[in-house]
Motif scaffolding. Structure first.
Motif, PDB file in Angstrom:
ATOM      1  N   LYS A  47     -16.624   1.262 -13.443  1.00 30.67           N
ATOM      2  CA  LYS A  47     -15.333   1.803 -13.408  1.00 30.67           C
ATOM      3  C   LYS A  47     -15.118   2.987 -12.270  1.00 30.67           C
ATOM      4  CE  LYS A  47     -13.112   2.390 -17.395  1.00 30.67           C
ATOM      5  NZ  LYS A  47     -12.420   1.117 -17.820  1.00 30.67           N
ATOM      6  N   LEU A  48     -13.911   2.719 -11.445  1.00 30.84           N
ATOM      7  CA  LEU A  48     -13.957   3.330  -9.966  1.00 30.84           C
ATOM      8  C   LEU A  48     -12.722   4.441 -10.019  1.00 30.84           C
ATOM      9  CD1 LEU A  48     -15.464   1.375  -7.466  1.00 30.84           C
ATOM     10  CD2 LEU A  48     -16.873   3.159  -8.753  1.00 30.84           C
ATOM     11  N   TYR A  49     -12.554   5.406  -9.467  1.00 28.51           N
ATOM     12  CA  TYR A  49     -11.273   5.814  -8.827  1.00 28.51           C
ATOM     13  C   TYR A  49     -11.549   5.553  -7.581  1.00 28.51           C
ATOM     14  CZ  TYR A  49      -9.084   7.790 -13.085  1.00 28.51           C
ATOM     15  OH  TYR A  49      -8.434   7.820 -14.143  1.00 28.51           O
ATOM     16  N   SER A  50     -10.365   5.220  -6.756  1.00 28.39           N
ATOM     17  CA  SER A  50     -10.548   5.220  -5.422  1.00 28.39           C
ATOM     18  C   SER A  50      -9.229   5.825  -4.720  1.00 28.39           C
ATOM     19  CB  SER A  50     -10.572   3.629  -4.939  1.00 28.39           C
ATOM     20  OG  SER A  50     -11.712   3.099  -5.121  1.00 28.39           O
ATOM     21  N   VAL A  51      -9.340   6.056  -3.261  1.00 28.33           N
ATOM     22  CA  VAL A  51      -8.149   6.540  -2.718  1.00 28.33           C
ATOM     23  C   VAL A  51      -7.207   5.732  -1.910  1.00 28.33           C
ATOM     24  CG1 VAL A  51      -7.507   8.543  -1.030  1.00 28.33           C
ATOM     25  CG2 VAL A  51      -9.295   8.835  -2.839  1.00 28.33           C
ATOM     26  N   ASN A  52      -6.232   5.794  -1.919  1.00 23.51           N
ATOM     27  CA  ASN A  52      -5.302   4.689  -1.117  1.00 23.51           C
ATOM     28  C   ASN A  52      -5.390   5.177   0.395  1.00 23.51           C
ATOM     29  OD1 ASN A  52      -3.209   3.102   0.191  1.00 23.51           O
ATOM     30  ND2 ASN A  52      -1.700   3.614  -1.576  1.00 23.51           N
ATOM     31  N   PRO A  84       0.795  -1.228  -0.010  1.00 29.26           N
ATOM     32  CA  PRO A  84      -0.043  -0.080   0.205  1.00 29.26           C
ATOM     33  C   PRO A  84       0.949   1.099  -0.162  1.00 29.26           C
ATOM     34  CG  PRO A  84      -0.884  -1.750   1.408  1.00 29.26           C
ATOM     35  CD  PRO A  84       0.394  -1.969   0.970  1.00 29.26           C
ATOM     36  N   ASP A  85       1.999   1.310   0.593  1.00 24.76           N
ATOM     37  CA  ASP A  85       2.726   2.393   0.945  1.00 24.76           C
ATOM     38  C   ASP A  85       3.371   2.689  -0.602  1.00 24.76           C
ATOM     39  OD1 ASP A  85       2.509   3.086   3.422  1.00 24.76           O
ATOM     40  OD2 ASP A  85       4.086   1.442   4.023  1.00 24.76           O
ATOM     41  N   ALA A  86       3.720   1.723  -1.589  1.00 21.24           N
ATOM     42  CA  ALA A  86       4.320   2.030  -2.708  1.00 21.24           C
ATOM     43  C   ALA A  86       3.268   2.367  -3.684  1.00 21.24           C
ATOM     44  CB  ALA A  86       4.970   1.008  -3.106  1.00 21.24           C
ATOM     45  N   ALA A  87       1.935   2.033  -3.356  1.00 20.10           N
ATOM     46  CA  ALA A  87       0.760   2.193  -4.507  1.00 20.10           C
ATOM     47  C   ALA A  87       0.685   3.691  -4.628  1.00 20.10           C
ATOM     48  CB  ALA A  87      -0.527   1.257  -4.138  1.00 20.10           C
TER      49      ALA A  87
END
Length: 408
Positions: free
Chosen positions: A292-297, A86-89
Motif C-alpha cells: 500500500k503506497l502513498y504517491s504524489v501527483n 491529473p489536474d483534478a486529482a
C-alpha cells in the motif's frame, strides 16, 4: 538595487535547487509562503475519519496553517482517476503498488526526491521494491497485505497445515481455480515452482517463462486439483462452504478474518501458505504480495508540501496508529518486529508471508494488465480438464507471447 536584484536571483536559484534535488531529508515543515498552499489527499474507503485525525496531528505538530482536505476515494482505481484528469486529482493519493508502472509511464507521479533514503531505511525490502519503478523511488509505503491460510483447528492441526498434502489428505480445502480471481490466486504457484513472471524483478516485459518445464508441471498440478475430491471450488460461496462444514480450510486475506472468526470462533487457525510439490520437488507455495503506497501527483502545485505530507502519512507513527485502529499491517521494519505485531496471529502471519520466500511482489509494469485475462483462461480451463496435457506447453507459450512486450 543591485543588492536586491542579486539577492532575488540567489533566492530563486536556491528554490530551484531545492525543488530539483529534494533539499535533503529534512522532515520539518516546508519553508515557503503558505498563503496560497492547499492540499488534497485521497485515502482508502472507510479511513477518512482516521486520516483526518492524522492530518490534524500533522498540522499541529508542524505548525502548518494551510488547509489539507482528506477525501475518501476508490483508491483501487487510482491509476484510472489520476490519468483521466491529473489536474483534478489529489496532490497525494493512496494506491496499490501494482498500478505504479502505469502511472509513471503516463507521467503523473512525482518522484520521491526528498524522502527516498528515509523510505529505504525504515521499510522492508519488499515494500521499497513495491514503491520503486525502473530504479527510481516514487512511492511512500505504509502497509503490506497478502493472502494466507485459514483453517478449522478442530479438524486440522498445526502440523497438518504445514504441507498441502497434509491438508488434502485429511480434510477438504476451498480454493478458487475456476472463476474471477483464480489468476490472482494461482499465478504465484508458477513462480513458486521456479518459473519467472516478467523476469527476475518483475519489470522485464519479455521475461515470463511459464512455458518452461516447471511451468508445464505447475499447470498439470492445477489440472490434477480438479480431480481431487478434497479440493472444493469455492469463490463467492467460500464462507457458506465453511459455515456448513463442506470445507475445513481456505485461503483469504486480512479482509476475510472477521467473517471466518464469526464462523469458527476459537477454532479459527491462521497460518502461512504450506509447502507443496508441483512435480519438481518440495517448495514453498507463494502468494502475491501487495504494498500500500502513498504517491504524489506530478501535477501538484506544491510538490515539497505534498512530499512532506506523504512522508508523514507513511511514517512509523502513522503506521503504528493505522495498525492499532484499523489493523493495517505495517511495512515499517521496526513495527513488524514489535511485540504488538508479534502477538497478533493475523499480523504476524502477514509479516511472515511478506518475506520473499513466501510471496512474489505483484509486478507493476503496464503489461501486467494484459496478463490477467489469458492467465485466468489457461488456469480455469486446465482445472476443468479442457486442456490435454500434450497441449499445455502450447497454451502456456501462447500466454507468454500474448503478454510480452509490444512496445517498439
Amino acid at each position: 538595487m543591485k543588492k536586491k536584484v542579486g539577492l532575488s536571483i540567489v533566492t530563486v536559484f536556491a528554490a530551484l535547487l531545492l525543488a530539483g534535488c529534494g533539499g535533503g531529508n529534512d522532515s520539518s515543515s516546508s519553508q515557503t509562503d503558505s498563503g496560497d498552499v492547499n492540499l488534497k489527499v485521497w485515502v482508502d474507503p472507510g479511513t477518512g475519519d482516521f486520516y483526518k485525525d492524522v492530518v490534524k496531528e500533522y498540522r499541529e505538530s508542524n505548525g502548518i496553517d494551510y488547509p489539507i482536505e482528506v477525501v475518501e476515494s476508490d483508491t483501487g482505481k487510482a491509476q484510472e482517476f489520476v490519468k483521466k484528469d491529473p489536474d483534478a486529482a489529489a496532490d497525494v493519493f493512496s494506491m496499490p503498488h501494482d498500478q505504479l508502472g502505469q502511472l509513471v509511464e503516463a507521467g503523473v507521479v512525482y518522484e520521491n526526491t526528498k524522502y527516498a533514503e528515509e523510505v529505504k531505511e525504515n521499510n522492508t525490502e519488499q515494500a521499497v521494491n513495491g514503491a520503486t519503478y525502473q530504479d527510481k523511488l516514487y512511492g511512500y509505503p505504509y502497509g503490506v497485505e497478502s493472502m494466507m491460510l485459514y483453517y478449522d483447528k478442530s479438524k486440522l492441526t498445526e502440523e497438518d497445515v504445514k504441507t498441502y498434502e497434509g491438508i488434502v489428505a485429511k480434510e477438504k480445502i476451498g480454493l478458487n481455480f475456476e472463476e474471477a480471481g483464480a489468476d490472482y490466486f494461482a499465478v504465484p504457484f508458477f513462480v513458486s515452482n521456479g518459473s519467472k513472471l516478467y523476469g527476475e524483478d518483475g519489470e522485464d516485459a519479455s521475461g515470463t517463462t511459464f512455458n518452461d518445464a516447471k511451468g508445464v508441471n505447475t499447470l498439470k498440478w492445477i489440472a490434477a486439483q480438479g480431480k481431487n475430491p478434497n479440493v472444493v471450488q469455492a469463490n463467492a460461496d467460500l464462507m457458506s462452504q465453511l459455515e456448513n462444514g463442506s470445507i475445513a480450510a481456505l485461503v483469504s486475506g486480512p479482509w476475510g478474518r472477521e467473517n471466518i472468526e464469526e464462523i469458527l470462533g476459537d477454532n479459527m487457525g491462521i497460518a502461512p501458505y504450506p509447502t507443496n510439490d508441483f512435480g519438481d520437488g518440495t517448495v514453498q507455495m507463494k502468494a502475491f504480495l501487495g504494498v500500500k503506497l502513498y504517491s504524489v501527483n506530478a501535477n501538484t502545485k506544491h510538490p515539497l508540501e505534498a512530499m512532506e505530507l506523504a512522508s508523514y502519512l507513511s511514517s512509523k507513527a502513522a503506521q503504528e496508529q493505522a495498525f492499532e485502529k484499523m489493523n493495517t499491517i505495517p511495512s515499517n521494519k521496526e513495527l513488524q518486529q514489535s511485540e504488538k505485531v508479534a502477538n497478533d496471529p493475523l499480523a504476524s502471519t502477514v509479516v511472515k508471508m511478506a518475506q520473499p520466500g513466501f510471496t512474489e511482489l505483484m509486478p507493476k509494469i503496464p503489461e501486467m494488465v494484459s496478463f490477467w485475462p489469458g492467465a485466468l483462461s489457461v488456469i480455469s480451463d486446465s482445472y476443468k480438464g479442457k486442456i490435454p496435457e500434450d497441449q499445455m506447453e502450447k497454451k502456456l507459450t501462447q500466454l507468454v507471447d500474448d503478454t510480452s512486450a509490444t512496445k517498439d
